[in-house]
Design a protein around this motif. Structure first.
Motif, mmCIF file in Angstrom:
data_model
loop_
_atom_site.group_PDB
_atom_site.id
_atom_site.type_symbol
_atom_site.label_atom_id
_atom_site.label_comp_id
_atom_site.label_asym_id
_atom_site.label_seq_id
_atom_site.Cartn_x
_atom_site.Cartn_y
_atom_site.Cartn_z
ATOM 1 N N GLU A 64 0.809 -1.215 0.000
ATOM 2 C CA GLU A 64 0.000 0.000 0.000
ATOM 3 C C GLU A 64 0.842 1.264 0.000
ATOM 4 O O GLU A 64 0.361 2.347 -0.352
ATOM 5 N N ASP A 65 2.129 1.167 0.390
ATOM 6 C CA ASP A 65 3.000 2.332 0.372
ATOM 7 C C ASP A 65 3.260 2.823 -1.044
ATOM 8 O O ASP A 65 3.782 3.924 -1.240
ATOM 9 N N ASN A 66 2.909 2.034 -2.051
ATOM 10 C CA ASN A 66 3.125 2.438 -3.438
ATOM 11 C C ASN A 66 2.068 3.412 -3.933
ATOM 12 O O ASN A 66 2.191 3.929 -5.040
ATOM 13 N N TYR A 67 1.023 3.646 -3.133
ATOM 14 C CA TYR A 67 -0.120 4.381 -3.644
ATOM 15 C C TYR A 67 -0.510 5.562 -2.770
ATOM 16 O O TYR A 67 -0.294 5.565 -1.561
ATOM 17 N N HIS A 147 -4.837 7.326 6.907
ATOM 18 C CA HIS A 147 -4.199 6.104 7.393
ATOM 19 C C HIS A 147 -2.960 6.444 8.208
ATOM 20 O O HIS A 147 -2.258 7.434 7.949
ATOM 21 N N ASP A 148 -2.681 5.602 9.193
ATOM 22 C CA ASP A 148 -1.603 5.879 10.139
ATOM 23 C C ASP A 148 -0.209 5.887 9.516
ATOM 24 O O ASP A 148 0.749 6.317 10.161
ATOM 25 N N ARG A 149 -0.082 5.446 8.273
ATOM 26 C CA ARG A 149 1.238 5.495 7.648
ATOM 27 C C ARG A 149 1.591 6.900 7.149
ATOM 28 O O ARG A 149 2.704 7.131 6.663
ATOM 29 N N PHE A 150 0.659 7.840 7.285
ATOM 30 C CA PHE A 150 0.885 9.207 6.833
ATOM 31 C C PHE A 150 0.894 10.187 8.006
ATOM 32 O O PHE A 150 0.145 10.033 8.965
ATOM 33 N N ASN A 174 4.747 13.424 4.873
ATOM 34 C CA ASN A 174 5.830 12.440 4.733
ATOM 35 C C ASN A 174 5.808 11.769 3.355
ATOM 36 O O ASN A 174 5.882 10.556 3.228
ATOM 37 N N THR A 175 5.695 12.579 2.315
ATOM 38 C CA THR A 175 5.765 12.143 0.929
ATOM 39 C C THR A 175 6.877 12.941 0.254
ATOM 40 O O THR A 175 7.346 13.945 0.821
ATOM 41 N N PRO A 176 7.330 12.534 -0.940
ATOM 42 C CA PRO A 176 8.431 13.262 -1.578
ATOM 43 C C PRO A 176 8.211 14.767 -1.647
ATOM 44 O O PRO A 176 9.158 15.550 -1.583
ATOM 45 N N GLU A 177 6.968 15.190 -1.799
ATOM 46 C CA GLU A 177 6.596 16.594 -1.659
ATOM 47 C C GLU A 177 5.235 16.643 -0.978
ATOM 48 O O GLU A 177 4.455 15.688 -1.080
ATOM 49 N N PRO A 178 4.933 17.720 -0.253
ATOM 50 C CA PRO A 178 3.652 17.772 0.457
ATOM 51 C C PRO A 178 2.471 17.613 -0.493
ATOM 52 O O PRO A 178 2.476 18.118 -1.614
ATOM 53 N N SER A 294 5.250 7.234 -3.765
ATOM 54 C CA SER A 294 6.104 6.603 -2.762
ATOM 55 C C SER A 294 6.060 7.421 -1.488
ATOM 56 O O SER A 294 6.051 8.651 -1.524
ATOM 57 N N VAL A 295 5.997 6.738 -0.367
ATOM 58 C CA VAL A 295 5.988 7.398 0.940
ATOM 59 C C VAL A 295 7.410 7.440 1.464
ATOM 60 O O VAL A 295 8.091 6.416 1.497
ATOM 61 N N VAL A 296 7.873 8.629 1.854
ATOM 62 C CA VAL A 296 9.252 8.778 2.311
ATOM 63 C C VAL A 296 9.498 7.986 3.575
ATOM 64 O O VAL A 296 10.430 7.203 3.685
ATOM 65 N N GLY A 297 8.637 8.177 4.558
ATOM 66 C CA GLY A 297 8.841 7.474 5.822
ATOM 67 C C GLY A 297 7.524 7.187 6.492
ATOM 68 O O GLY A 297 6.794 8.104 6.825
ATOM 69 N N SER A 298 7.193 5.919 6.644
ATOM 70 C CA SER A 298 5.966 5.575 7.355
ATOM 71 C C SER A 298 6.126 5.912 8.827
ATOM 72 O O SER A 298 7.226 5.955 9.362
#
Length: 325
Positions: A64-67, A147-150, A174-178, A294-298
């Motif tokens: 799911e981090d791919n989306y 979701h808690d990964r963000f 926490n994504t490559p750009e806000p 892509s998520v930079v850091g979960s």
């Protein structure tokens, strides 16, 4: 929704015999043509899915981090339909990045009563009339579940609550750009001219920022449009946004189907899938849009703050039974 009787919105569709040298768009810059083709492809490939069919989609990878994936529903009252919505979402294999609900009929104080496991919620204040004496009892209230990964922050400048529009916007950090994610609701009897003014201001503020706007706009894309409705289309496209839903999303008993719920975005490259979920808990179908990212850091569990509430007996009675487990 009958798959054999599809009514579709796609103002950019070109029949095959117009392709190649006969395509009148060939006079436009190549980047413009490609963007129109991307929008047209998303609208043309928007489909209806049962939960089983959506779970079986090979285009959705397990990670799911791919989306960046968004799901929207006009729930028509949390107290009535939230339990069934929880059951529906729990049957989905994919954990959507952001879930938006409109017409929750729930204010900020009671939003904490409606929780989704692994998500943090943010509720907007409900509309209060100009004399500040009465809050709408029905047909008001928007919220976002992330979701808690963000990681995210509320954007107060874009979060408004007026008679013509209710909106709530967050910034995912926490994504490559806000990324800006928002929810918008226009009540069916609200002035569309006033809504257009507010929505244009919102889209202008989002210029240069990747954004995803979930909402019930109460403008039917698959019917003949009035001048204010055409103006809304112009506002959306002229600010670099596009709808991702093109098929019916709503039907009242003994009435024609309408496409009034949508997800607008100015970041539609690398889109994976968009559509409407057949299973519904109100007169509206859930709609969704998903794209590669892509998520930079979960967020690790230690970074999350758990809030414990001490409810009164009166409030405990309002808690949906599906959350008590």
């Amino acid at each position: 929704i009958d798959k054999n009787d599809i009514i579709r919105y796609n103002p950019f569709y070109q029949p095959p015999h117009f392709s190649g040298n006969n395509d009148p768009r060939n006079e436009e810059p190549i980047e413009y043509i490609e963007s129109l083709q991307t929008v047209s492809s998303i609208l043309e490939n928007c489909k209806s899915y049962s939960i089983h069919q959506l779970n079986s989609q090979e285009s959705i990878a397990p990670n799911e981090d791919n989306y960046l994936s968004t799901l929207f529903l006009n729930i028509d009252g949390n107290s009535t339909n939230f339990d069934n919505f929880l059951i529906q979402t729990s049957a989905l294999n994919h954990k959507f990045s952001v879930i938006g609900l409109a017409e929750t009929n729930t204010d900020q104080e009671n939003g904490c009563l409606y929780q989704i496991s692994e998500y943090s919620s943010c509720y907007q204040s409900r509309y209060v009339n100009e004399s500040k004496t009465m809050c709408k009892s029905k047909g008001s209230g928007v919220c976002l579940y992330v979701h808690d990964r963000f990681n995210f922050n509320k954007d107060s400048t874009l979060s408004i609550c007026k008679e013509s529009i209710e909106s709530l916007f967050l910034t995912i950090t926490n994504t490559p750009e806000p990324l800006k994610v928002g929810i918008v609701y226009r009540p069916p009897n609200a002035s569309l001219d006033e809504f257009n003014k507010e929505y244009e201001r919102i889209l202008s503020e989002l210029n240069g920022k990747k954004a995803y706007i979930l909402g019930d706009f109460n403008v039917n894309l698959i019917s003949t449009m009035s001048p204010p409705q055409e103006r809304l289309q112009e506002i959306i496209y002229s600010h670099g946004f596009a709808p991702t839903i093109s098929i019916p999303t709503h039907q009242m008993p003994n009435c024609a189907r309408t496409c009034i719920d949508n997800i607008h975005s100015n970041d539609i490259d690398n889109s994976v899938i968009s559509g409407v979920i057949i299973d519904k808990v109100s007169h509206h179908h859930p709609v969704f849009f998903m794209k590669n990212i892509s998520v930079v850091g979960s967020v690790s569990p230690s970074e999350k703050i758990t809030i414990h509430y001490n409810f009164s007996n009166a409030k405990k009675k309002k808690v949906p039974t599906a959350t008590l487990r």
